[in-house]
Design a protein around this motif. Structure first.
Motif, PDB file in Angstrom:
ATOM      1  N   ASN A 190       0.951  -1.323   0.108  1.00  0.00           N
ATOM      2  CA  ASN A 190       0.013   0.093  -0.106  1.00  0.00           C
ATOM      3  C   ASN A 190       0.737   1.193   0.224  1.00  0.00           C
ATOM      4  OD1 ASN A 190       0.817  -0.957   2.627  1.00  0.00           O
ATOM      5  ND2 ASN A 190      -0.739   0.572   3.634  1.00  0.00           N
ATOM      6  N   LEU A 191       2.176   1.078   0.560  1.00  0.00           N
ATOM      7  CA  LEU A 191       2.929   2.261   0.518  1.00  0.00           C
ATOM      8  C   LEU A 191       3.943   2.098  -0.812  1.00  0.00           C
ATOM      9  CD1 LEU A 191       3.793   2.494   4.244  1.00  0.00           C
ATOM     10  CD2 LEU A 191       2.064   3.882   3.010  1.00  0.00           C
ATOM     11  N   GLU A 192       3.825   1.240  -1.519  1.00  0.00           N
ATOM     12  CA  GLU A 192       4.872   0.877  -2.612  1.00  0.00           C
ATOM     13  C   GLU A 192       6.159   0.798  -2.051  1.00  0.00           C
ATOM     14  OE1 GLU A 192       4.389   3.630  -5.728  1.00  0.00           O
ATOM     15  OE2 GLU A 192       2.633   2.424  -6.552  1.00  0.00           O
ATOM     16  N   LYS A 193       6.411  -0.108  -0.995  1.00  0.00           N
ATOM     17  CA  LYS A 193       7.600  -0.644  -0.432  1.00  0.00           C
ATOM     18  C   LYS A 193       7.705  -2.036  -0.626  1.00  0.00           C
ATOM     19  CE  LYS A 193       8.275   3.089   2.920  1.00  0.00           C
ATOM     20  NZ  LYS A 193       9.374   3.746   2.161  1.00  0.00           N
ATOM     21  N   PHE A 194       8.718  -2.580  -1.458  1.00  0.00           N
ATOM     22  CA  PHE A 194       8.928  -3.930  -1.434  1.00  0.00           C
ATOM     23  C   PHE A 194      10.340  -4.354  -1.416  1.00  0.00           C
ATOM     24  CE2 PHE A 194       5.770  -2.074  -4.234  1.00  0.00           C
ATOM     25  CZ  PHE A 194       4.584  -2.863  -4.009  1.00  0.00           C
ATOM     26  N   GLY A 195      10.594  -5.038  -0.145  1.00  0.00           N
ATOM     27  CA  GLY A 195      11.943  -5.783   0.005  1.00  0.00           C
ATOM     28  C   GLY A 195      11.827  -7.042   0.159  1.00  0.00           C
ATOM     29  N   TYR A 233       3.911  -2.990  -8.471  1.00  0.00           N
ATOM     30  CA  TYR A 233       3.619  -4.237  -7.542  1.00  0.00           C
ATOM     31  C   TYR A 233       3.796  -5.566  -8.382  1.00  0.00           C
ATOM     32  CZ  TYR A 233       1.098  -6.693  -3.968  1.00  0.00           C
ATOM     33  OH  TYR A 233       0.647  -7.337  -2.786  1.00  0.00           O
ATOM     34  N   TYR A 234       3.389  -5.652  -9.459  1.00  0.00           N
ATOM     35  CA  TYR A 234       3.608  -6.599 -10.411  1.00  0.00           C
ATOM     36  C   TYR A 234       5.082  -6.891 -10.857  1.00  0.00           C
ATOM     37  CZ  TYR A 234       3.393  -9.303 -15.029  1.00  0.00           C
ATOM     38  OH  TYR A 234       3.595 -10.292 -15.968  1.00  0.00           O
ATOM     39  N   PHE A 282       0.885 -12.557  -6.068  1.00  0.00           N
ATOM     40  CA  PHE A 282       0.961 -12.317  -7.384  1.00  0.00           C
ATOM     41  C   PHE A 282      -0.391 -11.756  -7.787  1.00  0.00           C
ATOM     42  CE2 PHE A 282       0.460 -13.519 -11.916  1.00  0.00           C
ATOM     43  CZ  PHE A 282       1.469 -12.978 -12.589  1.00  0.00           C
ATOM     44  N   ALA A 283      -1.644 -12.411  -7.472  1.00  0.00           N
ATOM     45  CA  ALA A 283      -3.023 -12.173  -7.721  1.00  0.00           C
ATOM     46  C   ALA A 283      -3.294 -10.673  -7.465  1.00  0.00           C
ATOM     47  CB  ALA A 283      -3.885 -13.278  -7.271  1.00  0.00           C
ATOM     48  N   GLU A 284      -2.729 -10.312  -6.327  1.00  0.00           N
ATOM     49  CA  GLU A 284      -3.337  -9.162  -5.726  1.00  0.00           C
ATOM     50  C   GLU A 284      -2.433  -7.767  -6.184  1.00  0.00           C
ATOM     51  OE1 GLU A 284      -2.794  -9.174  -1.515  1.00  0.00           O
ATOM     52  OE2 GLU A 284      -3.889 -11.090  -1.369  1.00  0.00           O
ATOM     53  N   ALA A 285      -1.649  -8.038  -7.182  1.00  0.00           N
ATOM     54  CA  ALA A 285      -0.497  -6.925  -7.739  1.00  0.00           C
ATOM     55  C   ALA A 285      -1.578  -6.260  -8.791  1.00  0.00           C
ATOM     56  CB  ALA A 285       0.422  -7.604  -8.699  1.00  0.00           C
ATOM     57  N   ASP A 286      -1.693  -4.932  -7.994  1.00  0.00           N
ATOM     58  CA  ASP A 286      -2.793  -3.900  -8.736  1.00  0.00           C
ATOM     59  C   ASP A 286      -2.046  -2.906  -9.576  1.00  0.00           C
ATOM     60  OD1 ASP A 286      -2.175  -2.848  -6.571  1.00  0.00           O
ATOM     61  OD2 ASP A 286      -3.872  -2.510  -5.724  1.00  0.00           O
TER      62      ASP A 286
END
Length: 254
Positions: free
Chosen positions: A55-60, A252-253, A244-248
């Motif tokens: 939701n904050l576009e933080k992906f670690g 995120y994808y 993967f299915a929640e990548a909006d």
């Protein structure tokens, strides 16, 4: 005529071999293309960052990498000695009447779908781990145990086949020189079958680190790094399966 057939056969096998390499390169190229968005946004910090907040576009990815490595390492530690023991028993110790039924049973275990192992781990091992070691039961420890049971039949079967390739004349010569069964196993059979045994470990390692469904049931999908094996965690395949299915969004994808 024979030369033509030989050339056709040689060129065909060469084409197939290079085709496999091209397929691997193609897979990497597609993955790289679809991950360009995240590479531009995060660079290599994606691998070293431990924050996961879509939701904050933080992906670690560090917690997922850590969970994959720890659960796979635990599975290998548990499975390797048992697999070698089973292989030695089937190839050198078991009575002839036992070898076939036990060997077939092990190979049948390798054919069980991973989702069955996952459900079995959830309903059987999770309560045992919770009552014995504490915690909630869904954890890296449970995932490691389930993974070890999954890879054990495959590893044992391949190791047994590798040991069975040892020529009888080598074993008989060792016995003739006064060697015991243990001497023959450790000095003749294991060194001779070493390449096949290591190959079985590598294949089992690949299956363990890439396993998705079984681990999804028992690991917890918690993006956190913990040194306590009783804590829930996540892994790379579990993260892919759940997220993967929640990548909006494109990021995120990616």
């Amino acid at each position: 005529m024979n030369n033509i057939v030989d050339k056709i056969f040689a060129n065909s096998t060469k084409f197939i071999a290079f085709g496999v390499l091209l397929l691997v390169a193609w897979i990497f190229a597609v993955l790289f293309e679809h991950s360009l968005e995240s590479i531009k946004a995060f660079g290599f910090s994606f691998i070293t960052d431990d924050k996961w907040a879509p939701n904050l576009e933080k992906f670690g990815a560090l917690p997922a990498i850590y969970g994959s490595v720890v659960s796979t390492f635990l599975a290998m530690i548990l499975a390797v000695p048992v697999a070698i023991g089973i292989a030695i028993f089937l190839s050198e110790i078991a009575h002839a009447k036992l070898k076939t039924p036990v060997g077939v049973s092990i190979e049948l275990l390798a054919a069980i779908p991973s989702v069955i192992y996952g459900m079995w781990g959830l309903f059987y091992f999770v309560p045992i781990i919770r009552d014995t070691f504490g915690g909630v039961g869904i954890s890296m420890l449970t995932a490691g145990i389930v993974l070890s049971i999954m890879i054990l039949p495959f590893m044992a079967a391949v190791t047994r086949d590798a040991m069975n390739t040892t020529p009888d004349i080598l074993k008989e010569s060792a016995y003739a020189l006064g060697g015991t069964k243990w001497d023959v196993i450790k000095d003749i059979i294991i060194p001779y079958a070493k390449a096949g045994i290591i190959g079985s470990f590598i294949l089992a390692l690949g299956r363990a680190i890439g396993e998705t469904m079984a681990v999804t049931f028992v690991m917890g999908n918690v993006h956190k790094i913990s040194t306590d094996l009783r804590d829930p965690a996540t892994s790379i395949p579990v993260t892919l399966a759940n997220e993967f299915a929640e990548a909006d969004s494109e990021l995120y994808y990616s």
